[in-house]
Design a protein around this motif. Structure first.
Motif, PDB file in Angstrom:
ATOM      1  N   ARG A 120     102.371 -11.695 -72.031  1.00  0.00           N
ATOM      2  CA  ARG A 120     101.439 -10.622 -71.685  1.00  0.00           C
ATOM      3  C   ARG A 120     101.582 -10.118 -70.257  1.00  0.00           C
ATOM      4  N   LYS A 186      94.054 -16.757 -77.415  1.00  0.00           N
ATOM      5  CA  LYS A 186      94.205 -16.007 -76.173  1.00  0.00           C
ATOM      6  C   LYS A 186      93.055 -15.014 -75.978  1.00  0.00           C
ATOM      7  N   GLU A 187      92.483 -14.531 -77.064  1.00  0.00           N
ATOM      8  CA  GLU A 187      91.304 -13.663 -76.928  1.00  0.00           C
ATOM      9  C   GLU A 187      90.105 -14.456 -76.430  1.00  0.00           C
ATOM     10  N   PRO A 190      91.529 -15.999 -72.399  1.00  0.00           N
ATOM     11  CA  PRO A 190      92.583 -15.155 -71.824  1.00  0.00           C
ATOM     12  C   PRO A 190      93.163 -15.732 -70.537  1.00  0.00           C
ATOM     13  N   TYR A 219      92.470 -15.043 -63.158  1.00  0.00           N
ATOM     14  CA  TYR A 219      91.206 -15.352 -63.827  1.00  0.00           C
ATOM     15  C   TYR A 219      90.444 -16.503 -63.158  1.00  0.00           C
TER      16      TYR A 219
END
Length: 404
Positions: A120, A186-187, A190, A219
């Protein structure tokens, strides 16, 4: 005509071993990146060759190296200082008569597309440099592709082994890594990167799992938040494992990012800027990752060939590695009374790929079943699969059988 040998397996099946060790490297691991991209290039070249010439031409894209880049990280972000470098080798047909095949462009485009589809936070234009080292092959190996006959000649003398079914630990390790890299996970989390590595140790029914998976610096705003998020991710992981009760294994011991140490700031946490350790910590190489069934199982026989990137119509180092697992599964699923199957295939250079020098099936049988009861049917399955190997090779060329 191939020599087919069917025999009883000597010794314990893997399920009866007291200790079993299984590893899987996820799609963001540098070794898996190399395998996956070289295979993607082989698939792209095979399509181009078939489109232009109606057949797959000589190529072996099985020498690849991903040299680690350099990043700076901080809580809340970071930046790429030096991009990763992907070296793509080794042989591919780039000219037939006056027709030029844009091999280098096809290779780089396939690599970039793989990065876009799978990692990603890796920008394939900015975060990776590409060095293509693909040349024409030797005349003799290239000549294999112009010789008459329905089947290509084997380009090497090589052995491969496959087996079925997977053990409970193999299934557990495979399922866990796939879950940790799934869209659903991953949702929900994340902040987790794609560079996942799962090592499973079974002693009896008791399983220890050691999992490495970075958290993304963008994050995580502080050391305290890192450990809070890590604890939350671990709870999600153990919740998934609790749902795998059907495997009848105890998975109470899960070690996640076990090198971490509170109070050491950035030196005590596993943070990543791009989601892969190839950003600055670890380089990757073709053939050092998972076997063709997606696992590194230390209790099983392992072949030495790197299957990824090899051509799918004459390179038995690829064909037989995947095919052996397929044949083992067909034997297991079509014949009653078998607990475990190993299939060994040996090629002889120059012989058609549908005629291995030997095809050996080793069977672990259920109580009361004799080898003479099943051997004729096992031989029939092997013969049928070999007759249909051309279709298998075409499916392999389209990527219908993953190799890592």
């Amino acid at each position: 005509m191939s020599m087919i040998v069917v025999e009883a397996l000597k010794g314990k099946s893997v399920a009866d071993h007291t200790v079993e060790v299984v590893e899987r490297k996820g799609k963001g691991h540098p070794d898996t990146i190399c395998d996956s991209i070289m295979e993607a290039i082989s698939i792209a070249l095979s399509r181009e060759y078939r489109k232009e010439f109606g057949d797959i031409l000589h190529h072996n894209i099985d020498k690849g190296l991903l040299a680690a880049g350099k990043v700076t990280r901080r809580f809340g972000g970071g930046r790429v200082v030096r991009p990763m470098e992907l070296y793509i080798g080794d042989r591919a047909t780039s000219k037939v008569g006056k027709k030029i095949i844009p091999v280098k462009e096809i290779a780089v485009d396939a690599a970039k597309q793989w990065f876009r589809d799978n990692l990603r936070f890796v920008d394939p234009e900015k975060n990776v440099k590409y060095k293509v080292l693909l040349e024409q092959g030797s005349e003799e190996l290239m000549d294999i592709f112009s010789r008459p006959g329905e089947f290509k000649g084997a380009n090497d003398t090589s052995a491969a082994v496959g087996y079925y079914p997977l053990s409970r630990l193999e299934l557990l390790v495979l399922k866990l890594e796939r879950h940790l890299n799934s869209e659903t996970f991953k949702e929900e989390f994340p902040e987790t990167g794609e560079d996942v590595k799962v090592m499973g140790l079974r002693k009896g029914r008791d399983v220890q799992l050691t999992v490495a998976m970075p958290l993304l610096s963008r994050y995580v705003l502080s050391e305290r938040e890192y450990f809070e998020k890590k604890a939350r991710v671990l709870r999600g992981m153990t919740s998934f494992l609790d749902d795998l009760k059907g495997l009848n294994l105890k998975t109470d011991q899960v070690y996640y990012n076990n090198l971490d140490q509170e109070g050491r700031g950035l030196g005590g946490v596993y943070l990543s800027e791009l989601g892969t350790s190839a950003e600055d910590a670890d380089s990757g190489q073709v053939g050092r990752g998972n076997r063709v069934n997606g696992l590194i199982s230390l209790n099983r026989p392992l072949g030495t060939e790197a299957a990824a990137g090899k051509n799918p119509v004459s390179h038995v180092g690829k064909i037989y590695n995947v095919f052996a697992h397929k044949v083992a599964r067909e034997i297991y699923e079509s014949i009653e009374g078998i607990e475990e199957v190993y299939v060994l295939l040996l090629s002889r250079i120059g012989m058609p790929v549908n005629e291995p020098a030997v095809a050996n099936a080793q069977l672990s049988l259920k109580p009361g079943i004799k080898i003479r009861d099943v051997a004729p049917r096992v031989q029939e399955v092997i013969e049928r699969e070999l007759e249909d190997i051309r279709k298998f090779c075409m499916d392999l060329a389209e990527g219908r059988y993953p190799v890592c």
